[in-house]
Design a protein around this motif. Structure first.
Motif, PDB file in Angstrom:
ATOM      1  N   VAL A 169       0.844  -1.202   0.000  1.00  0.00           N
ATOM      2  CA  VAL A 169       0.000   0.000   0.000  1.00  0.00           C
ATOM      3  C   VAL A 169       0.879   1.252   0.000  1.00  0.00           C
ATOM      4  N   ARG A 170       1.965   1.216   0.762  1.00  0.00           N
ATOM      5  CA  ARG A 170       2.876   2.376   0.790  1.00  0.00           C
ATOM      6  C   ARG A 170       3.531   2.575  -0.576  1.00  0.00           C
ATOM      7  N   LYS A 171       3.862   1.480  -1.239  1.00  0.00           N
ATOM      8  CA  LYS A 171       4.413   1.550  -2.596  1.00  0.00           C
ATOM      9  C   LYS A 171       3.404   2.225  -3.539  1.00  0.00           C
ATOM     10  N   CYS A 172       2.138   1.848  -3.419  1.00  0.00           N
ATOM     11  CA  CYS A 172       1.092   2.451  -4.249  1.00  0.00           C
ATOM     12  C   CYS A 172       0.926   3.937  -3.938  1.00  0.00           C
ATOM     13  N   ALA A 173       1.158   4.305  -2.677  1.00  0.00           N
ATOM     14  CA  ALA A 173       1.101   5.718  -2.306  1.00  0.00           C
ATOM     15  C   ALA A 173       2.210   6.493  -3.011  1.00  0.00           C
ATOM     16  N   ALA A 174       3.414   5.919  -3.047  1.00  0.00           N
ATOM     17  CA  ALA A 174       4.534   6.561  -3.749  1.00  0.00           C
ATOM     18  C   ALA A 174       4.214   6.709  -5.234  1.00  0.00           C
ATOM     19  N   ASN A 175       3.643   5.662  -5.826  1.00  0.00           N
ATOM     20  CA  ASN A 175       3.275   5.718  -7.241  1.00  0.00           C
ATOM     21  C   ASN A 175       2.210   6.775  -7.506  1.00  0.00           C
ATOM     22  N   ALA A 176       1.275   6.921  -6.553  1.00  0.00           N
ATOM     23  CA  ALA A 176       0.178   7.875  -6.730  1.00  0.00           C
ATOM     24  C   ALA A 176       0.683   9.315  -6.769  1.00  0.00           C
ATOM     25  N   LEU A 177       1.785   9.574  -6.095  1.00  0.00           N
ATOM     26  CA  LEU A 177       2.333  10.939  -6.084  1.00  0.00           C
ATOM     27  C   LEU A 177       2.660  11.417  -7.497  1.00  0.00           C
ATOM     28  N   THR A 178       3.113  10.505  -8.340  1.00  0.00           N
ATOM     29  CA  THR A 178       3.469  10.906  -9.712  1.00  0.00           C
ATOM     30  C   THR A 178       2.229  11.282 -10.521  1.00  0.00           C
ATOM     31  N   LYS A 179       1.066  10.779 -10.118  1.00  0.00           N
ATOM     32  CA  LYS A 179      -0.176  11.155 -10.810  1.00  0.00           C
ATOM     33  C   LYS A 179      -0.704  12.495 -10.303  1.00  0.00           C
ATOM     34  N   LEU A 180      -0.587  12.716  -8.999  1.00  0.00           N
ATOM     35  CA  LEU A 180      -1.171  13.921  -8.409  1.00  0.00           C
ATOM     36  C   LEU A 180      -0.311  15.167  -8.611  1.00  0.00           C
ATOM     37  N   PHE A 181       0.992  15.015  -8.505  1.00  0.00           N
ATOM     38  CA  PHE A 181       1.913  16.165  -8.496  1.00  0.00           C
ATOM     39  C   PHE A 181       1.695  17.126  -9.672  1.00  0.00           C
ATOM     40  N   PRO A 182       1.577  16.636 -10.907  1.00  0.00           N
ATOM     41  CA  PRO A 182       1.405  17.567 -12.027  1.00  0.00           C
ATOM     42  C   PRO A 182       0.104  18.355 -11.988  1.00  0.00           C
ATOM     43  N   ARG A 183      -0.883  17.878 -11.248  1.00  0.00           N
ATOM     44  CA  ARG A 183      -2.183  18.554 -11.185  1.00  0.00           C
ATOM     45  C   ARG A 183      -2.246  19.579 -10.051  1.00  0.00           C
ATOM     46  N   CYS A 184      -1.239  19.579  -9.182  1.00  0.00           N
ATOM     47  CA  CYS A 184      -1.284  20.397  -7.963  1.00  0.00           C
ATOM     48  C   CYS A 184      -0.764  21.811  -8.189  1.00  0.00           C
ATOM     49  N   GLY A 185      -1.278  22.724  -7.342  1.00  0.00           N
ATOM     50  CA  GLY A 185      -0.691  24.048  -7.242  1.00  0.00           C
ATOM     51  C   GLY A 185       0.503  23.982  -6.302  1.00  0.00           C
ATOM     52  N   ASP A 186       1.058  25.111  -5.948  1.00  0.00           N
ATOM     53  CA  ASP A 186       2.266  25.139  -5.120  1.00  0.00           C
ATOM     54  C   ASP A 186       2.069  24.443  -3.775  1.00  0.00           C
ATOM     55  N   THR A 187       0.931  24.721  -3.121  1.00  0.00           N
ATOM     56  CA  THR A 187       0.678  24.130  -1.802  1.00  0.00           C
ATOM     57  C   THR A 187       0.550  22.611  -1.905  1.00  0.00           C
ATOM     58  N   GLY A 188      -0.186  22.141  -2.910  1.00  0.00           N
ATOM     59  CA  GLY A 188      -0.363  20.713  -3.100  1.00  0.00           C
ATOM     60  C   GLY A 188       0.945  20.022  -3.431  1.00  0.00           C
ATOM     61  N   LYS A 189       1.763  20.678  -4.252  1.00  0.00           N
ATOM     62  CA  LYS A 189       3.065  20.087  -4.607  1.00  0.00           C
ATOM     63  C   LYS A 189       3.959  19.970  -3.384  1.00  0.00           C
ATOM     64  N   GLU A 190       3.891  20.973  -2.509  1.00  0.00           N
ATOM     65  CA  GLU A 190       4.689  20.918  -1.285  1.00  0.00           C
ATOM     66  C   GLU A 190       4.238  19.767  -0.400  1.00  0.00           C
ATOM     67  N   SER A 191       2.919  19.549  -0.336  1.00  0.00           N
ATOM     68  CA  SER A 191       2.390  18.422   0.454  1.00  0.00           C
ATOM     69  C   SER A 191       2.867  17.088  -0.115  1.00  0.00           C
ATOM     70  N   CYS A 192       2.841  16.979  -1.450  1.00  0.00           N
ATOM     71  CA  CYS A 192       3.311  15.747  -2.099  1.00  0.00           C
ATOM     72  C   CYS A 192       4.788  15.495  -1.794  1.00  0.00           C
ATOM     73  N   LEU A 193       5.590  16.560  -1.828  1.00  0.00           N
ATOM     74  CA  LEU A 193       7.018  16.416  -1.563  1.00  0.00           C
ATOM     75  C   LEU A 193       7.280  16.033  -0.106  1.00  0.00           C
ATOM     76  N   GLU A 194       6.440  16.532   0.800  1.00  0.00           N
ATOM     77  CA  GLU A 194       6.573  16.159   2.213  1.00  0.00           C
ATOM     78  C   GLU A 194       6.317  14.667   2.397  1.00  0.00           C
ATOM     79  N   ILE A 195       5.287  14.154   1.706  1.00  0.00           N
ATOM     80  CA  ILE A 195       4.988  12.726   1.781  1.00  0.00           C
ATOM     81  C   ILE A 195       6.144  11.920   1.204  1.00  0.00           C
ATOM     82  N   LEU A 196       6.652  12.373   0.063  1.00  0.00           N
ATOM     83  CA  LEU A 196       7.757  11.681  -0.600  1.00  0.00           C
ATOM     84  C   LEU A 196       9.009  11.679   0.273  1.00  0.00           C
TER      85      LEU A 196
END
Length: 201
Positions: free
Chosen positions: A140-167
């Motif tokens: 499940v954690r692996k799938c979470a890492a994979n999901a970041l690559t789908k979400l990141f391009p759609r995010c604004g600055d705040t969302g991208k920062e959240s994705c990077l924190e998770i990563l």
């Protein structure tokens, strides 16, 4: 056997529409219908028009049915505007899937949720990834890492920062090779210039 001439799409549609997913006695009919749909998908057939009947089955009593339902949904949740709208209406059900006792269901629920390309639910999707990044299952954690690559391009600055924190958390704290591999792939794809994320004190 799922392509026997005696089985028509109309029969499968009626069977899925009339079945009660909360009633165990409906399980054989649901299994038959979902196996036919997945077999059709494996042959390259477009069965997206079954989406309204399948999406209501995410709460099925049967684990096997739920697995097949999420495999179908992860393929078609963002297929066209109609599927996307129905998937959005079912997002609360997908969120419940993140708490399922089966790791595969949690992973498939996340994959389905994060495939919906609608900005209005980005924050919910990021929170789902954050939750799954702390899951007890490495898969499940692996799938979470994979999901970041789908979400990141759609995010604004705040969302991208959240994705990077998770990563960053995955890269720093996860001990699973499976997870780290996916996290490094995500890092290379999303922010290869951010070497500071790999060398934090």
């Amino acid at each position: 056997q799922y392509f026997e001439e005696s089985i028509s799409p109309g029969q499968i549609r009626t069977s899925l529409a009339n079945a009660d997913p909360s009633n165990p006695s409906s399980t054989p009919a649901l299994l038959r219908g979902m196996k036919w749909l997945l077999a059709s998908m494996s042959k390259g057939r477009d069965v997206s028009d079954f989406f309204p009947h399948v999406v209501k089955l995410v709460g099925s009593h049967s684990l096997e049915v739920r697995k097949m339902v999420y495999i179908y949904l992860s393929r078609y949740a963002d297929f066209d505007p109609t599927c996307r709208e129905l998937a959005l209406l079912a997002i609360n059900s997908f969120q419940r899937g993140l708490a399922d006792g089966e790791a595969l269901i949690r992973a498939l629920a996340l994959r389905t949720m994060t495939s919906i390309r609608v900005r209005d639910v980005l924050q919910i999707q990021i929170m789902a990834v954050q939750r799954c990044a702390a899951d007890t299952s490495p898969y499940v954690r692996k799938c979470a890492a994979n999901a970041l690559t789908k979400l990141f391009p759609r995010c604004g600055d705040t969302g991208k920062e959240s994705c990077l924190e998770i990563l960053t958390k995955l890269l720093e704290e996860d001990a699973s090779t499976m997870v780290l591999t996916s996290a490094l792939v995500a890092f290379t794809e999303l922010c290869p210039e951010r070497l500071d994320l790999l060398h934090k004190p």
